[in-house]
Motif scaffolding. Structure first.
Motif, PDB file in Angstrom:
ATOM      1  N   ASP A  62      17.749  68.560 -13.194  1.00 52.05           N
ATOM      2  CA  ASP A  62      18.557  69.170 -12.136  1.00 52.05           C
ATOM      3  C   ASP A  62      17.954  70.500 -11.701  1.00 52.05           C
ATOM      4  OD1 ASP A  62      20.410  67.127 -12.105  1.00 52.05           O
ATOM      5  OD2 ASP A  62      21.732  68.078 -13.579  1.00 52.05           O
ATOM      6  N   PRO A  63      17.634  70.660 -10.416  1.00 53.78           N
ATOM      7  CA  PRO A  63      17.059  71.919  -9.923  1.00 53.78           C
ATOM      8  C   PRO A  63      18.080  73.049  -9.962  1.00 53.78           C
ATOM      9  CG  PRO A  63      16.635  70.099  -8.412  1.00 53.78           C
ATOM     10  CD  PRO A  63      17.679  69.631  -9.374  1.00 53.78           C
ATOM     11  N   ASP A  64      17.599  74.257 -10.184  1.00 53.50           N
ATOM     12  CA  ASP A  64      18.455  75.442 -10.176  1.00 53.50           C
ATOM     13  C   ASP A  64      17.832  76.487  -9.261  1.00 53.50           C
ATOM     14  OD1 ASP A  64      20.212  77.484 -10.625  1.00 53.50           O
ATOM     15  OD2 ASP A  64      19.494  77.949 -12.648  1.00 53.50           O
ATOM     16  N   PRO A  65      18.176  76.456  -7.965  1.00 52.37           N
ATOM     17  CA  PRO A  65      17.569  77.395  -7.017  1.00 52.37           C
ATOM     18  C   PRO A  65      18.107  78.816  -7.117  1.00 52.37           C
ATOM     19  CG  PRO A  65      19.191  76.059  -5.908  1.00 52.37           C
ATOM     20  CD  PRO A  65      19.089  75.512  -7.310  1.00 52.37           C
ATOM     21  N   GLY A  66      19.206  78.995  -7.849  1.00 55.64           N
ATOM     22  CA  GLY A  66      19.785  80.330  -7.972  1.00 55.64           C
ATOM     23  C   GLY A  66      20.198  80.888  -6.634  1.00 55.64           C
ATOM     24  N   GLU A  67      19.771  82.112  -6.352  1.00 58.58           N
ATOM     25  CA  GLU A  67      20.145  82.775  -5.106  1.00 58.58           C
ATOM     26  C   GLU A  67      19.435  82.195  -3.890  1.00 58.58           C
ATOM     27  OE1 GLU A  67      18.356  86.813  -4.576  1.00 58.58           O
ATOM     28  OE2 GLU A  67      17.645  86.473  -6.629  1.00 58.58           O
ATOM     29  N   HIS A  68      18.499  81.275  -4.111  1.00 57.12           N
ATOM     30  CA  HIS A  68      17.728  80.704  -3.002  1.00 57.12           C
ATOM     31  C   HIS A  68      18.205  79.298  -2.647  1.00 57.12           C
ATOM     32  CE1 HIS A  68      15.032  84.096  -3.496  1.00 57.12           C
ATOM     33  NE2 HIS A  68      14.880  83.785  -4.770  1.00 57.12           N
ATOM     34  N   GLY A  69      19.471  79.019  -2.906  1.00 55.65           N
ATOM     35  CA  GLY A  69      20.007  77.684  -2.670  1.00 55.65           C
ATOM     36  C   GLY A  69      19.848  77.186  -1.254  1.00 55.65           C
ATOM     37  N   ALA A  70      19.924  78.077  -0.269  1.00 54.67           N
ATOM     38  CA  ALA A  70      19.804  77.655   1.130  1.00 54.67           C
ATOM     39  C   ALA A  70      18.435  77.039   1.418  1.00 54.67           C
ATOM     40  CB  ALA A  70      20.041  78.849   2.055  1.00 54.67           C
ATOM     41  N   TYR A  71      17.424  77.463   0.682  1.00 52.72           N
ATOM     42  CA  TYR A  71      16.076  76.943   0.899  1.00 52.72           C
ATOM     43  C   TYR A  71      15.864  75.592   0.214  1.00 52.72           C
ATOM     44  CZ  TYR A  71      14.746  81.474   2.830  1.00 52.72           C
ATOM     45  OH  TYR A  71      14.662  82.606   3.603  1.00 52.72           O
ATOM     46  N   TRP A  72      16.664  75.292  -0.802  1.00 51.89           N
ATOM     47  CA  TRP A  72      16.552  74.003  -1.468  1.00 51.89           C
ATOM     48  C   TRP A  72      17.309  72.906  -0.724  1.00 51.89           C
ATOM     49  CZ3 TRP A  72      14.132  70.718  -4.241  1.00 51.89           C
ATOM     50  CH2 TRP A  72      14.789  69.642  -4.829  1.00 51.89           C
ATOM     51  N   GLN A  73      18.365  73.288  -0.032  1.00 51.65           N
ATOM     52  CA  GLN A  73      19.237  72.346   0.646  1.00 51.65           C
ATOM     53  C   GLN A  73      18.447  71.441   1.593  1.00 51.65           C
ATOM     54  OE1 GLN A  73      22.475  72.216  -0.074  1.00 51.65           O
ATOM     55  NE2 GLN A  73      22.903  70.491   1.281  1.00 51.65           N
ATOM     56  N   GLY A  74      18.489  70.136   1.353  1.00 51.21           N
ATOM     57  CA  GLY A  74      17.839  69.185   2.245  1.00 51.21           C
ATOM     58  C   GLY A  74      16.453  68.748   1.818  1.00 51.21           C
ATOM     59  N   LEU A  75      15.805  69.494   0.926  1.00 54.43           N
ATOM     60  CA  LEU A  75      14.454  69.121   0.514  1.00 54.43           C
ATOM     61  C   LEU A  75      14.438  67.804  -0.260  1.00 54.43           C
ATOM     62  CD1 LEU A  75      12.512  72.319  -0.657  1.00 54.43           C
ATOM     63  CD2 LEU A  75      11.847  70.684   1.110  1.00 54.43           C
ATOM     64  N   ASP A  76      15.468  67.582  -1.078  1.00 52.69           N
ATOM     65  CA  ASP A  76      15.504  66.367  -1.883  1.00 52.69           C
ATOM     66  C   ASP A  76      15.540  65.108  -1.011  1.00 52.69           C
ATOM     67  OD1 ASP A  76      18.024  67.122  -1.015  1.00 52.69           O
ATOM     68  OD2 ASP A  76      19.056  66.273  -2.747  1.00 52.69           O
ATOM     69  N   LYS A  77      16.139  65.200   0.171  1.00 51.05           N
ATOM     70  CA  LYS A  77      16.191  64.043   1.069  1.00 51.05           C
ATOM     71  C   LYS A  77      14.796  63.632   1.517  1.00 51.05           C
ATOM     72  CE  LYS A  77      20.630  64.098   0.761  1.00 51.05           C
ATOM     73  NZ  LYS A  77      21.306  63.110  -0.133  1.00 51.05           N
TER      74      LYS A  77
END
Length: 242
Positions: free
Chosen positions: A73-88
């Protein structure tokens, strides 16, 4: 032996024979135009701490991608907005062959005693690509970028649009990196690269660019020119020292 060293402040990698080759980023940074260098310096002065923040952001999202690929499970921390959508976008690939380092045993020779992986090309450069993966039976090379603003594939019609121009220059640099890495992968791993592309993560959107054959050839030429320019620069420096 280790794979990565610093020479005169610039990153280099050894090939299997112990030849130190400059990294792709070293070649591009040293051959950047004076205008580009001044623009970067000006931005850094106007945005104190900005480069450190960009580096931390990129490191965090790269770690998330590595974790996702390895089933953690990824943990982007404070950078969650940048992780959103990459997995798709990552879900579109059926098998991952490389993520910062090889995931298949036959490419184990790319990893040195320091645990760092790299690929190299006999024309005189090396580096560490982000992702190599299979999609629809084809092998693709992907570069992962994080950016506050979107990338732009084409030169902006409005030359005064600084945001679009910056996105265009970032696209060009990344495309040139992909051209370099693909050639090095084909040499080092004996693996043809069928396509190259980039995933760009911003707080608002995630972009995916795939370069077609003609576009890829264009940036292969750009890379060849930059590498030749770098080699001329190094040769001139040696003559001045002598």
């Amino acid at each position: 032996m280790p794979t990565r060293i610093t020479i005169d402040g610039y990153r280099h990698y050894f090939d299997l024979e112990g030849n130190p080759f400059p990294s792709v980023t070293t070649v591009l940074s040293r051959t950047a135009s004076e205008k580009s260098k001044k623009s970067l310096q000006s931005w850094a002065e106007k945005n104190p701490g900005g480069m450190e923040e960009a580096s931390a952001r990129g490191t965090a999202i790269h770690a998330c991608v590595e974790a996702w690929i390895r089933g953690v499970d990824p943990d982007p921390g404070e950078h969650g907005a940048y992780w959103q959508g990459l997995d798709k976008h990552l879900e579109r690939y059926s098998e991952f062959l490389w993520s910062e380092r090889p995931l298949v045993p036959e490419w184990g020779h790319t990893v040195g005693d320091d645990g760092i992986a790299r690929v190299w090309h006999p024309s005189g450069y090396a580096g560490c690509p982000d992702i190599i993966a299979k999609r629809g039976g084809l092998v693709g090379l992907l570069d992962l970028k994080t950016s506050v603003r979107p990338y732009h594939r084409w030169f902006p019609r409005d030359k005064k649009d600084r945001t679009a121009f910056s996105g265009y220059m970032k696209f060009r640099k990344c495309a040139t990196q992909l051209a370099a890495y693909s050639k090095a992968i084909e040499h080092t791993c004996q693996q043809p690269v069928d396509f190259v592309g980039m995933l760009v993560s911003t707080p608002e959107i995630t972009q995916c660019f795939i370069l077609d054959g003609q576009e890829r050839q264009k940036y292969e030429l750009v890379w060849a020119q930059r590498l030749a320019e770098y080699q001329r620069l190094v040769e001139l420096e040696k003559r001045l020292i002598a």
